[in-house]
Design a protein around this motif. Sequence first.
Motif, PDB file in Angstrom:
ATOM      1  N   LYS A  21     -14.525   2.524   3.999  1.00 33.33           N
ATOM      2  CA  LYS A  21     -13.537   3.597   3.886  1.00 33.33           C
ATOM      3  C   LYS A  21     -12.198   3.208   4.505  1.00 33.33           C
ATOM      4  CE  LYS A  21     -14.880   6.054   8.130  1.00 33.33           C
ATOM      5  NZ  LYS A  21     -15.380   7.326   8.700  1.00 33.33           N
ATOM      6  N   ASP A  22     -12.181   2.114   5.293  1.00 33.34           N
ATOM      7  CA  ASP A  22     -10.928   1.641   5.889  1.00 33.34           C
ATOM      8  C   ASP A  22     -10.082   0.839   4.902  1.00 33.34           C
ATOM      9  OD1 ASP A  22     -11.628   2.753   8.332  1.00 33.34           O
ATOM     10  OD2 ASP A  22     -12.648   0.933   9.002  1.00 33.34           O
ATOM     11  N   ILE A  23     -10.658   0.495   3.748  1.00 28.76           N
ATOM     12  CA  ILE A  23      -9.952  -0.302   2.744  1.00 28.76           C
ATOM     13  C   ILE A  23      -9.399   0.631   1.666  1.00 28.76           C
ATOM     14  CG2 ILE A  23     -10.140  -2.225   1.126  1.00 28.76           C
ATOM     15  CD1 ILE A  23     -10.645  -2.990   4.049  1.00 28.76           C
ATOM     16  N   TYR A  24      -8.121   0.479   1.362  1.00 32.16           N
ATOM     17  CA  TYR A  24      -7.462   1.337   0.380  1.00 32.16           C
ATOM     18  C   TYR A  24      -6.955   0.482  -0.781  1.00 32.16           C
ATOM     19  CZ  TYR A  24      -7.572   4.560   4.324  1.00 32.16           C
ATOM     20  OH  TYR A  24      -7.994   5.344   5.373  1.00 32.16           O
ATOM     21  N   PHE A  25      -7.337   0.869  -1.982  1.00 31.22           N
ATOM     22  CA  PHE A  25      -6.914   0.162  -3.186  1.00 31.22           C
ATOM     23  C   PHE A  25      -5.693   0.857  -3.801  1.00 31.22           C
ATOM     24  CE2 PHE A  25     -11.583  -0.784  -3.199  1.00 31.22           C
ATOM     25  CZ  PHE A  25     -11.463  -2.154  -2.975  1.00 31.22           C
ATOM     26  N   HIS A  26      -4.709   0.062  -4.196  1.00 31.38           N
ATOM     27  CA  HIS A  26      -3.498   0.581  -4.828  1.00 31.38           C
ATOM     28  C   HIS A  26      -3.213  -0.221  -6.095  1.00 31.38           C
ATOM     29  CE1 HIS A  26      -2.621   2.710  -1.055  1.00 31.38           C
ATOM     30  NE2 HIS A  26      -2.946   1.579  -0.448  1.00 31.38           N
ATOM     31  N   LEU A  27      -2.543   0.417  -7.037  1.00 31.52           N
ATOM     32  CA  LEU A  27      -2.104  -0.289  -8.244  1.00 31.52           C
ATOM     33  C   LEU A  27      -1.055  -1.319  -7.863  1.00 31.52           C
ATOM     34  CD1 LEU A  27      -2.090  -0.510 -11.390  1.00 31.52           C
ATOM     35  CD2 LEU A  27      -0.158   1.102 -11.332  1.00 31.52           C
ATOM     36  N   LEU A  66      -4.134   6.382 -16.791  1.00 32.26           N
ATOM     37  CA  LEU A  66      -3.823   6.914 -15.459  1.00 32.26           C
ATOM     38  C   LEU A  66      -2.390   6.631 -15.017  1.00 32.26           C
ATOM     39  CD1 LEU A  66      -5.079   8.470 -13.102  1.00 32.26           C
ATOM     40  CD2 LEU A  66      -5.774   6.280 -12.112  1.00 32.26           C
ATOM     41  N   PHE A  67      -1.877   5.466 -15.388  1.00 33.55           N
ATOM     42  CA  PHE A  67      -0.540   5.083 -14.911  1.00 33.55           C
ATOM     43  C   PHE A  67       0.402   4.759 -16.076  1.00 33.55           C
ATOM     44  CE2 PHE A  67      -3.326   4.102 -11.285  1.00 33.55           C
ATOM     45  CZ  PHE A  67      -2.661   4.790 -10.279  1.00 33.55           C
ATOM     46  N   PHE A  77      -1.625  11.744  -5.973  1.00 34.28           N
ATOM     47  CA  PHE A  77      -2.956  12.134  -6.450  1.00 34.28           C
ATOM     48  C   PHE A  77      -3.571  11.011  -7.288  1.00 34.28           C
ATOM     49  CE2 PHE A  77      -5.417  13.817 -10.053  1.00 34.28           C
ATOM     50  CZ  PHE A  77      -6.496  14.346  -9.361  1.00 34.28           C
ATOM     51  N   ARG A  78      -2.775  10.432  -8.185  1.00 32.48           N
ATOM     52  CA  ARG A  78      -3.290   9.374  -9.058  1.00 32.48           C
ATOM     53  C   ARG A  78      -3.651   8.134  -8.249  1.00 32.48           C
ATOM     54  NH1 ARG A  78       0.780   7.843 -12.602  1.00 32.48           N
ATOM     55  NH2 ARG A  78       2.333   9.246 -11.740  1.00 32.48           N
ATOM     56  N   SER A  80      -4.711   8.162  -5.129  1.00 35.47           N
ATOM     57  CA  SER A  80      -5.970   8.488  -4.443  1.00 35.47           C
ATOM     58  C   SER A  80      -7.152   8.419  -5.401  1.00 35.47           C
ATOM     59  CB  SER A  80      -5.885   9.891  -3.824  1.00 35.47           C
ATOM     60  OG  SER A  80      -4.919   9.937  -2.813  1.00 35.47           O
ATOM     61  N   LEU A  81      -6.941   8.903  -6.638  1.00 38.03           N
ATOM     62  CA  LEU A  81      -8.006   8.863  -7.636  1.00 38.03           C
ATOM     63  C   LEU A  81      -8.382   7.421  -7.963  1.00 38.03           C
ATOM     64  CD1 LEU A  81      -9.845  10.423  -9.562  1.00 38.03           C
ATOM     65  CD2 LEU A  81      -7.985  10.395 -11.250  1.00 38.03           C
ATOM     66  N   LEU A  82      -7.384   6.550  -8.060  1.00 39.57           N
ATOM     67  CA  LEU A  82      -7.653   5.123  -8.293  1.00 39.57           C
ATOM     68  C   LEU A  82      -8.495   4.544  -7.159  1.00 39.57           C
ATOM     69  CD1 LEU A  82      -7.018   2.426  -9.884  1.00 39.57           C
ATOM     70  CD2 LEU A  82      -5.144   2.138  -8.253  1.00 39.57           C
ATOM     71  N   ASP A  83      -8.118   4.829  -5.916  1.00 39.65           N
ATOM     72  CA  ASP A  83      -8.830   4.302  -4.747  1.00 39.65           C
ATOM     73  C   ASP A  83     -10.281   4.774  -4.738  1.00 39.65           C
ATOM     74  OD1 ASP A  83      -9.080   3.119  -2.041  1.00 39.65           O
ATOM     75  OD2 ASP A  83      -9.200   5.217  -1.412  1.00 39.65           O
ATOM     76  N   ILE A  84     -10.507   6.075  -4.931  1.00 36.27           N
ATOM     77  CA  ILE A  84     -11.868   6.628  -4.903  1.00 36.27           C
ATOM     78  C   ILE A  84     -12.723   6.019  -6.019  1.00 36.27           C
ATOM     79  CG2 ILE A  84     -13.221   8.733  -5.255  1.00 36.27           C
ATOM     80  CD1 ILE A  84     -10.844  10.243  -3.944  1.00 36.27           C
ATOM     81  N   THR A  85     -12.148   5.921  -7.212  1.00 40.91           N
ATOM     82  CA  THR A  85     -12.909   5.408  -8.351  1.00 40.91           C
ATOM     83  C   THR A  85     -13.254   3.937  -8.177  1.00 40.91           C
ATOM     84  OG1 THR A  85     -11.725   6.976  -9.774  1.00 40.91           O
ATOM     85  CG2 THR A  85     -12.954   5.224 -10.868  1.00 40.91           C
ATOM     86  N   LEU A  86     -12.320   3.139  -7.645  1.00 37.74           N
ATOM     87  CA  LEU A  86     -12.586   1.715  -7.444  1.00 37.74           C
ATOM     88  C   LEU A  86     -13.659   1.497  -6.383  1.00 37.74           C
ATOM     89  CD1 LEU A  86      -9.044   0.070  -7.734  1.00 37.74           C
ATOM     90  CD2 LEU A  86     -10.969  -0.157  -9.311  1.00 37.74           C
ATOM     91  N   HIS A  87     -13.666   2.325  -5.343  1.00 40.67           N
ATOM     92  CA  HIS A  87     -14.739   2.235  -4.346  1.00 40.67           C
ATOM     93  C   HIS A  87     -16.094   2.528  -5.000  1.00 40.67           C
ATOM     94  CE1 HIS A  87     -13.136   1.498  -0.298  1.00 40.67           C
ATOM     95  NE2 HIS A  87     -12.022   2.063  -0.728  1.00 40.67           N
TER      96      HIS A  87
END
Length: 231
Positions: A21-27, A66-67, A77-78, A80-87
Amino acid sequence: MVMNYIWDLLIQAEEEGFLTKDIYFHLAKIYSPYMELSPQLLNSQVVEQHVEVNPYYRYFQIFKELFQPDHTTDEAFRDSLLDITLHFLAEIDRMQGLNKKEYYIRFMLRDIEENVFGELVRDKIKSFSKKEQEIVALNMLRLYQTGEELYLIKDTLKNIFRNCFIYVKSEEKDELLLYIHQKKTTENINKVQLIQEIFLPIGFHMEVYWQYHFGIIDVEETMKLDRIALY
């Protein structure tokens, strides 16, 4: 070895002490069409908490809408949705790569966390790294299968403490003498206590020596002045 996949990054992050949960994915603003991760330095082995990703490398059908360039609202929001879905997708990747033994190890670690084996084991397992926890859990499974307590306590100790020696002394009483060529820290004490709790055979006593070996006649390395422990 270059990390290219999101699951690969999360495994390395856990090995370095991060929570997933400490790792955040971004476009990624700029990315290669041939790589999933888009680090600034391609050969970097450093785990960053904010990671730029090309989500279209494997998941174009999921993220293609999405983008879109004309979508200028709800950017946070988008993201955050990317981060949650990739996890979620990374966890599926990891599950697909597990074999039966690895599932059992996960179940054993979950039981430890849920206090099935007592508070001492639950609390002191936190002193072990992820790899060390898996070593302990695997040998717990082997203990159920074989009942070889004496062999497994020695095997576990040697895998956790690389520079250790174990002696079995049973002339007068059943006793293990353990020498660990490390300093006596709280973390190391916790590890020994957990291994004792799980694997030490009933009726056995274990004496632990830290840093300095006890003297053994005719073994010169153990008979140096100021570097010897008394037994």
